[in-house]
Each structure stands twice: as C-alpha cells, then as structure tokens.
Design an enzyme around this catalytic site. Structure first.
Site, PDB file in Angstrom:
ATOM      1  CE  LYS A   9      -2.884   2.808   3.163  1.00 53.45           C
ATOM      2  NZ  LYS A   9      -3.406   2.854   4.577  1.00 53.45           N
ATOM      3  CG  ASP A  22      -5.478   8.200   4.788  1.00 54.27           C
ATOM      4  OD1 ASP A  22      -6.330   8.571   4.172  1.00 54.27           O
ATOM      5  OD2 ASP A  22      -5.344   7.345   5.662  1.00 54.27           O
ATOM      6  CE  LYS A  25      -5.823   8.992   8.257  1.00 57.72           C
ATOM      7  NZ  LYS A  25      -6.270   8.011   9.046  1.00 57.72           N
ATOM      8  CG  ASP A  70      -1.794   5.575   5.152  1.00 60.26           C
ATOM      9  OD1 ASP A  70      -1.574   4.461   5.974  1.00 60.26           O
ATOM     10  OD2 ASP A  70      -2.655   5.676   4.879  1.00 60.26           O
ATOM     11  CG  ASP A  88      -9.272   7.460   7.450  1.00 60.01           C
ATOM     12  OD1 ASP A  88      -8.314   7.477   6.731  1.00 60.01           O
ATOM     13  OD2 ASP A  88      -9.375   7.481   8.618  1.00 60.01           O
ATOM     14  CD  GLU A 113      -6.401   5.254   2.931  1.00 57.25           C
ATOM     15  OE1 GLU A 113      -5.310   4.915   3.338  1.00 57.25           O
ATOM     16  OE2 GLU A 113      -7.378   5.363   3.797  1.00 57.25           O
ATOM     17  NE  ARG A 116     -10.230  -1.260   4.851  1.00 54.84           N
ATOM     18  CZ  ARG A 116     -10.559  -1.210   6.320  1.00 54.84           C
ATOM     19  NH1 ARG A 116     -11.688  -1.961   6.286  1.00 54.84           N
ATOM     20  NH2 ARG A 116      -9.677  -0.688   7.194  1.00 54.84           N
TER      21      ARG A 116
END
Length: 490
Positions: free
Chosen positions: A254, A259, A266, A277, A336, A338, A340
C-alpha cells in the site's frame, strides 16, 4: 538515499590501540577474561579497563549495553566504550551491541575490538543500522560520521559474511528514507521515479499510469486518488534472478503517500504522521532493492499502488459504489478505509498477471491493530499455515515482532452490503480482522497469502536497538530471510 555506514574489517593490530584517536569500543563480559587486545588495552590504561569490567555497574548491565570511560589515561582516544557481549551471544544480542556502538558513533573514528567473536558480522550490521539518520531536510552543515574499523582475526571471512547483510541494510535504509520523507516531496511522481531508478541495479521496472489502470478496471484504486492533484500509479518491479519460467513470489504494498482520510477526514491531531501511510510500499521497495544488491537467485515481483487520499470536489464520497478489477462491487462506507481499496486491485492484478507461488502484502492499514498489539508486533493474517509459519519463523530469527491474528466466517459476514457485494468498512470492533477479511476476498483460494498490518511498527515515537525514532524499515529483514530460506535456489 542515506547510505549504510561503511565498516572496514582489519586484522588485529595491537600497535594501533595506543595512537588511535576518537573512540575505542571493546567487547567484554562480566566474569570472563579479557581478549588479547583487551589485555593490551588494559595495560595501556594501567588496569582501568579490568576494574571497569569487574565493577558492579558492568555486571548489572544487560548484554548489548555498555559502560563508557571518557578520556582514558594512557591513550590518545577520547573514550573507551566497554560493550557487554558474551561469546555465545545470539544474533539479536550481537546486533543490539552493535546498535549501542552505532548510537554513540560520531564524527571521530571508531575502532572496534572484534577479534575472534563469532558474531562479528552481526555486530557490524547493528552498528550500521543504528548509525542511520534522516537529515535530508536539515539546514546547515550535514553530520559526517567518522570511519569505523573493526579488528578481527579473519577479516576476509568476516567481510564475506557481512556482505549480504550490507545489502539488507541498503534495503532498510531505502525504506526508512521513503517513510521519513514529507508528502510534498514524496509525491506519487517522485515515489515512482525513485523506484524506476532501481533499473540500474538490474530490476525491471514498469509504471502503470491512470489510463492503463482505468483500462484494467482498477476502479477501487483509482477512486481513492480522485481528490488529489497527484495521479495514481501502480509500479511493478521484477527481479528475475531465478530459473527462467519459474513463477515468482509476489510482494504487494500500500503506497498512500498522504492520507487525509478523504471526505471522511481525519482529526487534525497527529495527521502529520500520515506521510507514513505508504509504509507498505516502502518495505516492498526496500526488499526488492536488497534482492537486487545481493543478486538473489530467485524470481520475485514487487507491486505497489501509489495514490494520495485528499478531500476535493472530485473526491470519492461515503456511499459511493465502485467496481473492482476482480468485478466485485464495493460500497464505500468510509473514505478513510482506503488502503484496502488500493490493495484489492493490486492483489488481483498480481495474481492475474504473474500467478505467484505465494503472495504477501504489507500495509499501514488499521489503527485497530495498534490497539490490539501496540507497537511491538505486526499483525499477521493468512490463508496458509505453511506460509504464515515460515514468515513468523523468519521474523523471529531477525528479531522483528510479528503475531498471527484470527480470521473466520463470522468476521467475513460483517462485510455484507445492502446495495453492493461488500462494504469497505465494518466499524470499530475487530477492525483489523475485518480489514483482512476484505483483502481475502481478492485472494484466489490457490494462492498462499499473508497480510501484514504494519500500522504499529512502521514508524515509532522512540528509538529502538537498531533504529532512531521515526521510520524503522520493519519487514525488510524478515521478508529477505523468508525469501532466502524458502524460495531461493542455490
């Protein structure tokens, strides 16, 4: 890129001791006799070394820790560092001892009395790992580390043993540099360019741009990056060091370069850490660099999805439905969640194109894994006992904490959507597990697979034995060992 600290291995030369300026690090153990070089050093210091080794302070020190004598009489050295390291120390203790030396190493030269210690190469690895610093954005004169020389009985043999470890250190440093970079520097463009530059090491690197991703049907991945000015990309790195035609092992990462949470934004507090991230992609890149640098006799493909998750008028909304490359439809409950979505498409693409013998993905995926395991262990989820156990064994051998987490039909049932095939978020309870269940939907039954949730281990607020605070490079060592022990030929 930050470069691992170069360490020279030199035959033991007792005459160097008296004239050495800077720091001398000597290995000793409570209750054990000093080495020949240690005895020579003790004579020059008029018995001060032996008294220190016999002291209560040293006997109470843990293996790997040290005691320091500043400006010792009889020597030109600024300090003598006495590092407690038993002759029969394991790998982790030897590396910790090296880390103790690396942490205190500065601009002056360091001389290490390694002599005939069986863990000399591991000690050197620890020195290099802990001496790392990320100074790319520091103003003023850059810190320059002094040279390190280790005196050993068989310098050529130790250097040969240390060579593959140096390649691992290169991979770890590459990962740390990527994870430590701010998002205004490490954009999707910059990240892809850094990976493309590794073709010079013999990697075959492809960059798939948005038009090709759209054509492939990677709508789950593309949806994440819709609110960003940085275009989404997938980078494919192939190392073909094994037999031609053999199916590769696959690593998938990933790579969310920042993010914000998207529309499901967030909280402001701590958001600055979301530059990390992309940690999973960073580890994949580091492992691929290591394999190329040590000329591994194995076929491995590394795939990373590079996106930025930002709120914008074009950004994906909660309630949207996207169709993945596999063909499953996904109701986006939380923008959030995201990572996956990114992994879903890249995992499917990796299997469709390369038909790997096994596959491991890495992601800073959930805060829930930190609640479960803290910052000591990565969460491991798998559909294969054999692959999972092999990885856990490799991680334990390298001293990288990992713990297997459960999966099952009860968790999988929580993914049911009212309007689509599945939802991308199932709430707080069991959040790390339901995220893994989501990814499992995009893994073919015949593919041995592990998901590593590194949210708690990729970036730390305090230093460790082998890393300063910040990016750790967790996973490069364990994955390199797994590949070497399980898949590499010859």
């Amino acid at each position: 890129m930050s470069n691992p600290l170069p360490i020279q291995f030199h035959a033991t030369d007792l005459e160097l001791l008296s004239g050495h300026t800077g720091r001398i690090s000597v290995l000793a153990d409570a209750g054990a006799a000093l080495s020949p070089a240690g005895r020579r050093l003790d004579r020059l210091m008029k018995g001060a070394l032996a008294r220190a080794v016999a002291s209560d302070a040293f006997s109470k020190a843990r293996p790997g820790d040290s005691l320091e004598l500043a400006f010792p009489a009889g020597l030109a050295a600024d300090a003598v560092q006495i590092v407690r390291l038993p002759k029969r120390a394991d790998i982790a203790t030897a590396r910790k001892a090296g880390g103790t030396i690396g942490r205190t190493h500065g601009a002056a030269a360091t001389l290490i009395l390694g002599e005939s210690h069986p863990r000399a190469a591991d000690l050197a690895f620890g020195v290099a790992m802990r001496a790392y610093e990320f100074t790319a954005h520091k103003s003023g004169e850059k810190k320059v580390l002094g040279p390190v020389t280790m005196m050993v009985a068989a310098p050529e043999a130790v250097a040969k043993q240390a060579a593959p470890m140096a390649a691992v250190a290169e991979g770890v440093f590459f990962t740390r540099d990527l994870v430590n970079e701010p998002a205004n520097v490490l954009t999707t463009h910059d990240f892809a360019a850094r990976l493309a530059a590794m073709h010079e090491l013999g990697l075959h690197v492809e960059i798939l741009e948005e038009p090709e991703l759209l054509k492939l049907g990677m709508n789950a991945l593309l949806g994440v990056g819709m609110g960003s000015e940085s275009p989404s990309k997938v980078v494919v790195m192939q190392w073909n060091g094994g037999k031609k035609g053999d199916a590769p092992f696959a690593l998938v990462g990933k790579g969310v370069v920042f993010d914000s949470g998207g529309i499901s934004i967030k909280p402001a507090g701590g958001m600055e850490e979301m530059t990390m991230d992309m940690g999973g992609a960073g580890v994949v890149a580091g492992v691929m660099r290591t394999l190329a640098m040590r000329q591994a006799k194995v076929n491995v493909v590394g795939l990373v999805g590079l996106v930025e998750n930002m709120p914008d008028g074009r950004a994906q909304r909660p309630g949207d439905v996207v169709r993945s490359m596999k063909g499953d439809t996904i109701e986006v409950i939380n923008t959030d969640a995201e990572g996956r979505l990114v992994l879903a498409d890249v995992l499917w693409y990796a299997q469709e194109r390369f038909k790997p013998v096994g596959m491991i993905n890495l992601a800073t995926l959930t805060g829930a894994i930190i609640v479960a395991l803290g910052h000591e262990n990565t969460g491991v989820f798998s559909n294969s006992d054999n692959l999972c156990n092999a990885f856990l064994k490799a991680a334990a051998a390298e001293g990288e904490g990992a713990w297997r987490m459960p999966m099952g039909d009860g968790y999988d049932a929580k993914l049911k959507s009212r309007i689509a095939d599945i939802v991308n978020s199932c709430g707080r309870d069991g959040g790390a597990i339901t995220a893994a269940q989501f990814l499992a939907r995009f893994v073919k039954p015949e593919t041995p697979w592990c998901h590593l949730d590194i949210a708690g281990t990729a970036l730390l607020k305090s230093d460790t034995a082998l890393a300063p605070k910040g990016a750790t490079g967790w996973g490069v060592m364990a994955l390199d060992r797994l590949i070497r022990d399980r898949y590499e030929k010859g």
